[in-house]
Design a protein around this motif. Structure first.
Motif, PDB file in Angstrom:
ATOM      1  N   UNK A 135       0.826  -1.207   0.000  1.00  0.00           N
ATOM      2  CA  UNK A 135       0.000   0.000   0.000  1.00  0.00           C
ATOM      3  C   UNK A 135       0.859   1.256   0.000  1.00  0.00           C
ATOM      4  N   UNK A 136       1.983   1.217   0.717  1.00  0.00           N
ATOM      5  CA  UNK A 136       2.879   2.369   0.733  1.00  0.00           C
ATOM      6  C   UNK A 136       3.472   2.654  -0.635  1.00  0.00           C
ATOM      7  N   UNK A 137       3.884   1.607  -1.350  1.00  0.00           N
ATOM      8  CA  UNK A 137       4.413   1.802  -2.701  1.00  0.00           C
ATOM      9  C   UNK A 137       3.342   2.340  -3.642  1.00  0.00           C
ATOM     10  N   UNK A 138       2.102   1.835  -3.493  1.00  0.00           N
ATOM     11  CA  UNK A 138       1.003   2.318  -4.339  1.00  0.00           C
ATOM     12  C   UNK A 138       0.724   3.792  -4.072  1.00  0.00           C
ATOM     13  N   UNK A 139       0.686   4.181  -2.805  1.00  0.00           N
ATOM     14  CA  UNK A 139       0.457   5.588  -2.481  1.00  0.00           C
ATOM     15  C   UNK A 139       1.589   6.474  -2.993  1.00  0.00           C
ATOM     16  N   UNK A 140       2.822   5.990  -2.886  1.00  0.00           N
ATOM     17  CA  UNK A 140       3.957   6.773  -3.367  1.00  0.00           C
ATOM     18  C   UNK A 140       3.905   6.953  -4.880  1.00  0.00           C
ATOM     19  N   UNK A 141       3.581   5.890  -5.615  1.00  0.00           N
ATOM     20  CA  UNK A 141       3.461   5.999  -7.073  1.00  0.00           C
ATOM     21  C   UNK A 141       2.334   6.960  -7.460  1.00  0.00           C
ATOM     22  N   UNK A 142       1.225   6.882  -6.727  1.00  0.00           N
ATOM     23  CA  UNK A 142       0.106   7.768  -7.028  1.00  0.00           C
ATOM     24  C   UNK A 142       0.462   9.217  -6.744  1.00  0.00           C
ATOM     25  N   UNK A 143       1.199   9.456  -5.653  1.00  0.00           N
ATOM     26  CA  UNK A 143       1.611  10.825  -5.344  1.00  0.00           C
ATOM     27  C   UNK A 143       2.541  11.382  -6.415  1.00  0.00           C
ATOM     28  N   UNK A 144       3.445  10.556  -6.906  1.00  0.00           N
ATOM     29  CA  UNK A 144       4.341  11.021  -7.963  1.00  0.00           C
ATOM     30  C   UNK A 144       3.561  11.347  -9.238  1.00  0.00           C
ATOM     31  N   UNK A 145       2.544  10.523  -9.538  1.00  0.00           N
ATOM     32  CA  UNK A 145       1.725  10.796 -10.711  1.00  0.00           C
ATOM     33  C   UNK A 145       0.918  12.077 -10.536  1.00  0.00           C
TER      34      UNK A 145
END
Length: 331
Positions: free
Chosen positions: A72-82
């Motif tokens: 979930x942390x990696x998903x949130x980080x990728x979404x924030x970068x997008x």
């Protein structure tokens, strides 16, 4: 009486023979301490290997507890970068009133460009908007049947600060008060809503991670407790012979370390496999929406942090469990 012979020397007294006292130096003590650590690390690993089912269950539960927050942390980080890249395209669409002449359009554009909160502004004339609509839709023949162009002139306004929702809203309200403006909208408002949802997601992730980490600590503690119960007599004898708490605690702490290290490695493998499995459908979905969003694998720094964190988690869980039971097992 026999007299001693003149000139004869008395026999030299011999030094008492027996055990010699040895003095321990700092180097020898450190060598002994290091050797004991090596033996206990090896022995504790062997003990875990002799009970593979129990060890596998402990490591599996810890892996599940660590994999969910990491994924979930990696998903949130990728979404924030997008979202950060989408914020760069944040703009306001300012629709001018129908019938606004070309000279007034250029005057409004110059007025918009002069505002302090505006980075740049572009003018889309009704003719350009109509041509673009024809190119991107299948309604070209139908639009040619219209007697006049129904599309208004539009200003594309790019604010300087795209991260502050309040400033963009204030700029929109300012444009809406101009007499030449019919409507002003923030085209990237949905991105701001997504950022707010991500903030909520991060807080939920912290709560979930804290709960799962606490569960992992309890699992390690239970495994160590069972090992202590099976070696209760050995611990009592060691304590009677003068073994310190650190000496008694050491093998169990290494057991927790091995469990945590294994769980960290399995967590990275599990999360990487999950990302590889989901990457293709996620990329396909992103392309359908015209986005380049992709899932990223754990970096080297993240992987190192997971390994170290899981190992420390095992150490802490074992330390707490042993400290509690040592007080109960003291003779």
């Amino acid at each position: 009486m026999n007299q001693p012979i003149a000139g004869a020397q008395a026999p030299k007294s011999k030094k008492p023979s027996g055990a010699r006292s040895s003095k321990s130096t700092a180097g020898s003590r450190f060598h002994h301490w290091l050797g004991h650590h090596r033996r206990e690390a090896s022995d504790s690993f062997g003990r875990l290997a002799r009970v593979p089912l129990s060890t596998l269950m402990t490591v599996t539960v810890m892996t599940i507890a660590l994999s969910l927050p990491l994924a979930l942390g990696l998903l949130l980080n990728d979404t924030r970068q997008a979202v950060a890249t989408w914020d760069a395209d944040a703009r306001l669409s300012v629709y001018l009133k129908e019938g606004t002449d070309s000279e007034t359009q250029r005057a409004v554009l110059a007025q918009a460009q002069a505002l302090s909160g505006v980075n740049r502004a572009n003018l889309i004339t009704p003719e350009a908007a109509l041509e673009e609509f024809k190119a991107k839709s299948n309604y070209g023949p139908a639009l040619e049947q219209l007697g006049s162009n129904p599309l208004p002139a539009v200003l594309e306004v790019f604010p300087k600060d795209t991260s502050d929702t309040k400033s963009m809203t204030a700029l929109r309200d300012q444009f809406a008060q101009w007499p030449e403006v019919s409507l002003a909208e923030v085209d990237i408002a949905w991105v701001q809503r997504l950022r707010t949802a991500l903030d909520i997601g991060e807080r939920l992730l912290m709560a979930i991670a804290g709960t799962l980490i606490l569960g992992a600590l309890l699992v390690v503690g239970n495994t160590i407790r069972l090992s202590i119960e099976s070696r209760r007599d050995e611990i009592r004898v060691t304590s009677l012979l003068g073994g310190t708490h650190a000496f008694v605690r050491r093998p169990f702490v290494y057991m927790g370390f091995w469990c945590g290290l294994s769980a960290g490695a399995f967590t990275l493998v599990t999360v990487s496999g999950l990302i590889a499995w989901l990457s293709e459908p996620v990329l396909t979905l992103a392309r359908l929406y015209g986005s380049q969003f992709t899932l990223s694998f754990p970096s080297l720094s993240v992987g190192f942090g997971v390994i170290v964190g899981a190992s420390l988690l095992g150490l802490i869980g074992a330390w707490i469990a042993v400290g509690r039971h040592l007080r109960e097992l003291e003779p």
